[in-house]
Design an enzyme around this catalytic site. Structure first.
Site, PDB file in Angstrom:
ATOM      1  N   GLY A  18      -3.150  -6.178   8.585  1.00  0.00           N
ATOM      2  CA  GLY A  18      -3.218  -5.515   7.272  1.00  0.00           C
ATOM      3  C   GLY A  18      -4.011  -6.228   6.210  1.00  0.00           C
ATOM      4  O   GLY A  18      -3.915  -5.876   5.029  1.00  0.00           O
ATOM      5  N   SER A  24      -5.329  -7.963  -0.675  1.00  0.00           N
ATOM      6  CA  SER A  24      -4.299  -7.401   0.212  1.00  0.00           C
ATOM      7  C   SER A  24      -3.008  -8.214   0.135  1.00  0.00           C
ATOM      8  O   SER A  24      -3.045  -9.459   0.130  1.00  0.00           O
ATOM      9  CB  SER A  24      -4.786  -7.423   1.666  1.00  0.00           C
ATOM     10  OG  SER A  24      -5.906  -6.588   1.834  1.00  0.00           O
ATOM     11  N   ASP A  70      -7.039  -0.882  15.526  1.00  0.00           N
ATOM     12  CA  ASP A  70      -6.679   0.342  14.811  1.00  0.00           C
ATOM     13  C   ASP A  70      -5.308   0.730  15.355  1.00  0.00           C
ATOM     14  O   ASP A  70      -5.171   0.991  16.557  1.00  0.00           O
ATOM     15  CB  ASP A  70      -7.730   1.426  15.101  1.00  0.00           C
ATOM     16  CG  ASP A  70      -7.417   2.728  14.369  1.00  0.00           C
ATOM     17  OD1 ASP A  70      -6.223   3.027  14.162  1.00  0.00           O
ATOM     18  OD2 ASP A  70      -8.365   3.439  14.013  1.00  0.00           O
ATOM     19  N   ILE A  98       0.546  -2.308   6.622  1.00  0.00           N
ATOM     20  CA  ILE A  98      -0.394  -1.222   6.906  1.00  0.00           C
ATOM     21  C   ILE A  98       0.165   0.096   6.399  1.00  0.00           C
ATOM     22  O   ILE A  98       1.338   0.420   6.655  1.00  0.00           O
ATOM     23  CB  ILE A  98      -0.632  -1.148   8.436  1.00  0.00           C
ATOM     24  CG1 ILE A  98      -1.479  -2.347   8.873  1.00  0.00           C
ATOM     25  CG2 ILE A  98      -1.288   0.168   8.835  1.00  0.00           C
ATOM     26  CD1 ILE A  98      -1.679  -2.451  10.357  1.00  0.00           C
ATOM     27  N   TYR A 161       3.316   9.518  -5.612  1.00  0.00           N
ATOM     28  CA  TYR A 161       3.469   8.744  -4.364  1.00  0.00           C
ATOM     29  C   TYR A 161       3.613   9.698  -3.165  1.00  0.00           C
ATOM     30  O   TYR A 161       3.283   9.350  -2.041  1.00  0.00           O
ATOM     31  CB  TYR A 161       4.655   7.782  -4.483  1.00  0.00           C
ATOM     32  CG  TYR A 161       4.517   6.565  -3.598  1.00  0.00           C
ATOM     33  CD1 TYR A 161       3.377   5.765  -3.646  1.00  0.00           C
ATOM     34  CD2 TYR A 161       5.519   6.219  -2.705  1.00  0.00           C
ATOM     35  CE1 TYR A 161       3.241   4.653  -2.824  1.00  0.00           C
ATOM     36  CE2 TYR A 161       5.397   5.105  -1.889  1.00  0.00           C
ATOM     37  CZ  TYR A 161       4.251   4.334  -1.954  1.00  0.00           C
ATOM     38  OH  TYR A 161       4.130   3.233  -1.136  1.00  0.00           O
ATOM     39  N   LYS A 168       7.583   5.832   3.519  1.00  0.00           N
ATOM     40  CA  LYS A 168       8.305   4.576   3.274  1.00  0.00           C
ATOM     41  C   LYS A 168       9.801   4.740   3.552  1.00  0.00           C
ATOM     42  O   LYS A 168      10.465   3.808   4.016  1.00  0.00           O
ATOM     43  CB  LYS A 168       8.071   4.093   1.835  1.00  0.00           C
ATOM     44  CG  LYS A 168       6.632   3.640   1.553  1.00  0.00           C
ATOM     45  CD  LYS A 168       6.147   2.557   2.495  1.00  0.00           C
ATOM     46  CE  LYS A 168       4.833   1.947   2.053  1.00  0.00           C
ATOM     47  NZ  LYS A 168       4.221   1.083   3.090  1.00  0.00           N
TER      48      LYS A 168
HETATM   49  P1  NAD Z   1      -4.526  -2.925   1.423  1.00  0.00           P
HETATM   50  O1  NAD Z   1      -5.417  -1.730   1.324  1.00  0.00           O
HETATM   51  O2  NAD Z   1      -5.091  -4.227   1.123  1.00  0.00           O
HETATM   52  O3  NAD Z   1      -3.831  -2.969   2.854  1.00  0.00           O
HETATM   53  C1  NAD Z   1      -3.628  -1.831   3.661  1.00  0.00           C
HETATM   54  C2  NAD Z   1      -4.087  -2.204   5.042  1.00  0.00           C
HETATM   55  O4  NAD Z   1      -3.840  -1.139   5.972  1.00  0.00           O
HETATM   56  C3  NAD Z   1      -5.596  -2.493   5.099  1.00  0.00           C
HETATM   57  O5  NAD Z   1      -5.805  -3.778   5.620  1.00  0.00           O
HETATM   58  C4  NAD Z   1      -6.128  -1.437   6.049  1.00  0.00           C
HETATM   59  O6  NAD Z   1      -7.216  -1.907   6.820  1.00  0.00           O
HETATM   60  C5  NAD Z   1      -4.898  -1.208   6.911  1.00  0.00           C
HETATM   61  N1  NAD Z   1      -4.995   0.022   7.698  1.00  0.00           N
HETATM   62  C6  NAD Z   1      -5.110   1.299   7.263  1.00  0.00           C
HETATM   63  N2  NAD Z   1      -5.220   2.136   8.316  1.00  0.00           N
HETATM   64  C7  NAD Z   1      -5.148   1.362   9.437  1.00  0.00           C
HETATM   65  C8  NAD Z   1      -5.206   1.631  10.827  1.00  0.00           C
HETATM   66  N3  NAD Z   1      -5.352   2.878  11.313  1.00  0.00           N
HETATM   67  N4  NAD Z   1      -5.107   0.587  11.707  1.00  0.00           N
HETATM   68  C9  NAD Z   1      -4.980  -0.675  11.248  1.00  0.00           C
HETATM   69  N5  NAD Z   1      -4.912  -0.994   9.935  1.00  0.00           N
HETATM   70  C10 NAD Z   1      -5.005   0.024   9.047  1.00  0.00           C
HETATM   71  O7  NAD Z   1      -3.299  -2.581   0.421  1.00  0.00           O
HETATM   72  P2  NAD Z   1      -1.893  -3.298   0.221  1.00  0.00           P
HETATM   73  O8  NAD Z   1      -1.412  -2.793  -1.103  1.00  0.00           O
HETATM   74  O9  NAD Z   1      -1.974  -4.738   0.461  1.00  0.00           O
HETATM   75  O10 NAD Z   1      -0.992  -2.599   1.329  1.00  0.00           O
HETATM   76  C11 NAD Z   1      -0.258  -3.319   2.294  1.00  0.00           C
HETATM   77  C12 NAD Z   1       1.133  -2.716   2.424  1.00  0.00           C
HETATM   78  O11 NAD Z   1       1.856  -2.990   1.218  1.00  0.00           O
HETATM   79  C13 NAD Z   1       1.156  -1.211   2.608  1.00  0.00           C
HETATM   80  O12 NAD Z   1       2.184  -0.868   3.517  1.00  0.00           O
HETATM   81  C14 NAD Z   1       1.525  -0.727   1.225  1.00  0.00           C
HETATM   82  O13 NAD Z   1       2.128   0.547   1.247  1.00  0.00           O
HETATM   83  C15 NAD Z   1       2.494  -1.800   0.818  1.00  0.00           C
HETATM   84  N6  NAD Z   1       2.811  -1.877  -0.618  1.00  0.00           N
HETATM   85  C16 NAD Z   1       1.821  -2.013  -1.534  1.00  0.00           C
HETATM   86  C17 NAD Z   1       2.150  -2.069  -2.882  1.00  0.00           C
HETATM   87  C18 NAD Z   1       1.085  -2.196  -3.923  1.00  0.00           C
HETATM   88  O14 NAD Z   1       1.365  -1.945  -5.100  1.00  0.00           O
HETATM   89  N7  NAD Z   1      -0.123  -2.582  -3.587  1.00  0.00           N
HETATM   90  C19 NAD Z   1       3.485  -2.010  -3.279  1.00  0.00           C
HETATM   91  C20 NAD Z   1       4.476  -1.895  -2.317  1.00  0.00           C
HETATM   92  C21 NAD Z   1       4.132  -1.822  -0.972  1.00  0.00           C
END
Ligand code: NAD
Length: 262
Positions: A18, A24, A70, A98, A161, A168
């Protein structure tokens, strides 16, 4: 905090799914784990552009195992674990950070979500955790730890959302079922870190995300937004032996926002 190391992860190896860039959440967790002595393997989405980005970040941490994956493809997941096992050996932890829903599914009213968009969001954001546990289990040491990332939208309706909130909710339920089975079979813990809002690539897909970032400091008991390094330290807690008695848990790291009812 970044410069202090207690060696909490000395001798431990893990795989990070991820990281897309240095914003990230997975990256902040990885940095913290590395600082505490963990050896890390990373995955990236297959396009060469994504590989370059992840390599630029991961190689300075000494990571040599950087493999495409992926999560919609079981063969790629299997190969990623095999490669990590070959290069660094059995794993003590997995980070699953992810999620994906296409723009229309996040921007249009929830009740108009198409079957295809719903299924894709669930596949990438929820089933992928099951798949990682399914394929990764045989490569994990007894007593290991699995961590996923979730958001308050799982348990409360939050504007814009939409389908991701439903994903989630399913993810948090999956955490409890996986925790029961992996705990019984291999003493492996499975937890979720529910993060407050942080500006990332994924977050940019949520309409009016800036408004959420402005809203939290007004209501959260700590009157500020979470810092990304705090996601790192809480991730460290859930992945290290500091939390050896904790599993099936949804751990909020949100400056207390989720505890306030108005
Ligand atoms: P990010 O975009 O940096 O990370 C999301 C990741 O998912 C990316 O690395 C992307 O390449 C990967 N991804 C998407 N489709 C994919 C696939 N088919 N195969 C493999 N990888 C895939 O954003 P983030 O905010 O760091 O998100 C990481 C997690 O944290 C997610 O689950 C997100 O819902 C969760 N989250 C984020 C927040 C926020 O405010 N940013 C808050 C709570 C939870």
């Amino acid at each position: 905090m970044k410069d202090i190391s207690l060696g909490l992860m000395n001798g431990k190896r893990g795989m990070i799914f991820g990281v897309a860039n240095d914003r990230s959440l997975a990256w902040h967790i990885a940095e913290r784990l590395h600082a505490e002595g963990a050896e890390l393997a990373f995955t990236h989405l297959p396009p060469p552009k994504m590989e370059r980005r992840v390599r630029l970040l991961a190689e300075p941490l000494g990571a040599t195992c950087i493999v495409p994956c992926d999560v919609t493809d079981d063969t790629q997941i299997r190969r990623a674990f095999q490669e990590a096992n070959r290069q660094i050996g059995p794993l003590d932890f997995i980070v699953h950070a992810i999620a994906y829903a296409n723009r229309a599914a996040l921007h249009n009213p929830f009740h108009t979500t198409s079957r295809a968009d719903f299924a894709q969001a669930m596949d990438i954001s929820v089933y992928s955790l099951v798949a990682l546990c399914q394929h990764g289990l045989r490569y994990m040491n007894e007593g290991g730890s699995v961590l996923t990332l979730t958001y308050l939208g799982a348990v409360k309706m939050l504007p814009n959302y939409n389908v991701m909130g439903v994903c989630k909710a399913a993810l948090e339920s999956a955490v409890r079922y996986l925790a029961a089975e992996l705990g019984r079979d291999k003493n492996i813990r499975v937890n979720a870190l529910s993060a407050g809002p942080v500006q990332t690539l994924s977050a940019a897909g949520v309409e009016d995300f800036d408004r959420i970032l402005r809203h939290y400091p007004q209501k959260a008991p700590l009157h500020r937004n979470i810092r990304p390094d705090e996601i790192g330290t809480s991730g460290l807690y859930l992945l290290s032996d500091l939390s050896s008695g904790v599993t099936g848990e949804i751990h909020y790291v949100d400056c207390g926002y989720s505890t306030v009812g108005w």
